[in-house]
Motif scaffolding. Sequence first.
Motif, PDB file in Angstrom:
ATOM      1  N   SER A 125      -1.437  -2.783  -3.742  1.00 25.34           N
ATOM      2  CA  SER A 125      -2.836  -3.024  -3.349  1.00 25.34           C
ATOM      3  C   SER A 125      -3.659  -1.782  -3.676  1.00 25.34           C
ATOM      4  N   THR A 126      -3.283  -0.661  -3.115  1.00 24.72           N
ATOM      5  CA  THR A 126      -3.902   0.635  -3.416  1.00 24.72           C
ATOM      6  C   THR A 126      -2.851   1.713  -3.199  1.00 24.72           C
ATOM      7  N   ALA A 127      -2.866   2.728  -4.041  1.00 22.69           N
ATOM      8  CA  ALA A 127      -2.008   3.898  -3.842  1.00 22.69           C
ATOM      9  C   ALA A 127      -2.902   5.124  -3.741  1.00 22.69           C
ATOM     10  N   ILE A 128      -2.638   5.949  -2.721  1.00 24.53           N
ATOM     11  CA  ILE A 128      -3.472   7.120  -2.476  1.00 24.53           C
ATOM     12  C   ILE A 128      -2.593   8.353  -2.305  1.00 24.53           C
ATOM     13  N   GLY A 129      -2.840   9.360  -3.118  1.00 23.63           N
ATOM     14  CA  GLY A 129      -2.179  10.644  -2.952  1.00 23.63           C
ATOM     15  C   GLY A 129      -3.117  11.558  -2.192  1.00 23.63           C
ATOM     16  N   ILE A 130      -2.771  11.924  -0.964  1.00 30.53           N
ATOM     17  CA  ILE A 130      -3.700  12.686  -0.125  1.00 30.53           C
ATOM     18  C   ILE A 130      -3.712  14.169  -0.456  1.00 30.53           C
ATOM     19  N   GLY A 131      -2.711  14.634  -1.203  1.00 30.88           N
ATOM     20  CA  GLY A 131      -2.671  16.049  -1.572  1.00 30.88           C
ATOM     21  C   GLY A 131      -1.578  16.807  -0.845  1.00 30.88           C
ATOM     22  N   GLY A 132      -1.148  17.892  -1.449  1.00 31.12           N
ATOM     23  CA  GLY A 132      -0.024  18.643  -0.912  1.00 31.12           C
ATOM     24  C   GLY A 132      -0.397  19.965  -0.270  1.00 31.12           C
ATOM     25  N   ASP A 133      -1.686  20.187  -0.042  1.00 30.14           N
ATOM     26  CA  ASP A 133      -2.098  21.455   0.581  1.00 30.14           C
ATOM     27  C   ASP A 133      -1.921  21.414   2.102  1.00 30.14           C
ATOM     28  N   THR A 134      -2.000  22.567   2.708  1.00 28.21           N
ATOM     29  CA  THR A 134      -1.851  22.678   4.162  1.00 28.21           C
ATOM     30  C   THR A 134      -2.916  21.875   4.894  1.00 28.21           C
ATOM     31  N   GLY A 147       0.829  -1.194   0.000  1.00 27.25           N
ATOM     32  CA  GLY A 147       0.000   0.000   0.000  1.00 27.25           C
ATOM     33  C   GLY A 147       0.871   1.254   0.000  1.00 27.25           C
ATOM     34  N   ILE A 148       0.434   2.291  -0.692  1.00 30.00           N
ATOM     35  CA  ILE A 148       1.200   3.540  -0.761  1.00 30.00           C
ATOM     36  C   ILE A 148       0.324   4.713  -0.325  1.00 30.00           C
ATOM     37  N   ILE A 149       0.855   5.519   0.605  1.00 34.60           N
ATOM     38  CA  ILE A 149       0.232   6.779   1.022  1.00 34.60           C
ATOM     39  C   ILE A 149       1.238   7.876   0.712  1.00 34.60           C
ATOM     40  N   SER A 150       0.794   8.946   0.061  1.00 34.75           N
ATOM     41  CA  SER A 150       1.777   9.953  -0.326  1.00 34.75           C
ATOM     42  C   SER A 150       1.199  11.362  -0.331  1.00 34.75           C
ATOM     43  N   ARG A 151       2.052  12.315   0.023  1.00 31.36           N
ATOM     44  CA  ARG A 151       1.712  13.735  -0.136  1.00 31.36           C
ATOM     45  C   ARG A 151       2.199  14.263  -1.490  1.00 31.36           C
ATOM     46  N   SER A 152       2.960  13.444  -2.210  1.00 28.43           N
ATOM     47  CA  SER A 152       3.538  13.857  -3.497  1.00 28.43           C
ATOM     48  C   SER A 152       3.032  12.962  -4.619  1.00 28.43           C
TER      49      SER A 152
END
Length: 294
Positions: free
Chosen positions: A175-184, A151-156
Motif C-alpha cells: 500500500s505504502t512503504a515509508i523509511g523514517i530515517g536512521g538518525d537519532t 504497509g511498511i515502516i522502516s528505519r532501514s
Amino acid sequence: MSILINKENKVIVQGLTGKEGLFHTEQMINYGTSIVGGITPGKGGTTCLNIPIFNTVEEAINKTKADVSVIFVPHFFAADAIIESIYANVKLIVCITEGIPVSDIIKIKEFLKKENKSKLIGPNCPGIISPKESKVGIMPNSIFNKKGKIGIISRSGTLTYEAADQIVKLGYGISTAIGIGGDTIVGMNVKDILKLFLEDPETECIVMIGEIGGKLEIEASEWIKMKKNKKPIIAFIAGITAPEGKTMGHAGAIVGKKIETAQVKMNILEKNGVHIVKSPENIGITVHNILQSV
C-alpha cells in the motif's frame, strides 16, 4: 489506498540540479511522480529535465501550487532547506540528506510543532512510495511494482527494499512503504506512521523494520497494545549481535541502555502482540503465513 502521498500531489525538488537530485528526479518521473519544479538558488529562471528551476521554495509554491518537497541538499545546507519548506507551509517534506547535526533537527522539530502545518519524513531516509501512485525519495522503482494491502515502516532503507521484494514475490502488494530515517532524532516516528496505517481501511497488514538504539519501536508497540489493534503487525529488529556503545550503520543505531538492544526490543514487542521475525529472510513468508491464518 496510499497514505501521505498519491498521484495528485505536486512535488518540488530542493537541490534538483545536483548530481543526486538530478538522478533521483529522473527516477521519480519515470515512476509517475508529478515533479513540477526544482529549487537551486542562483539558477532561477532556467530549466532542468524540462522542469522549471526557482531560486526559493516560496516562489516555487506560488507558481506551481506544489504541496510536497523532497530535499537532496548537502548536509551543511539541509537544515535551512527544511526550514524554508516549513515557512512555505509545504504539506509534506521528505529529507533524504544524511549527516545533519542533531542540534539542527531538535530545532526543526520544535519549529514543526509551532507551525503545525507540515510533516517531515527523515532526514537520512529513503523516503516514501505508494505503487501506482507516487514516489518521493530514492526507493528502487523495479521492486515497488505491485499495489496491495501491506504497509511498511522502516528505519532501514535496504531492509525496506528486501521486505517489499519478498512480499511482492509471494503475490502480495504494497500500500505504502515509508523509511523514517536512521538518525537519532527524526521527523515522523514509528508511532506516527503506524497510526496512519491503522486508520487506512485498505492496509490490512503492517511490517515494521526496526533496529537497535532508541525506543521508537517500543513506544509504538505500547501504544498499539493500548489501542487494542486488530491488524497484524510483523516486526524485525536488526542488530541482535551489535556490541554495546558502537554505532552500527546509522547514526541512531547505537545501544545506550539495555532496553535499546535488539533482543529486549523483540521481547517487549512480542509481549505487546507484535509478531516477531528473527531473520530478515523470513519477513515475506511470515506475512504470508499470518494472512493465510486470519
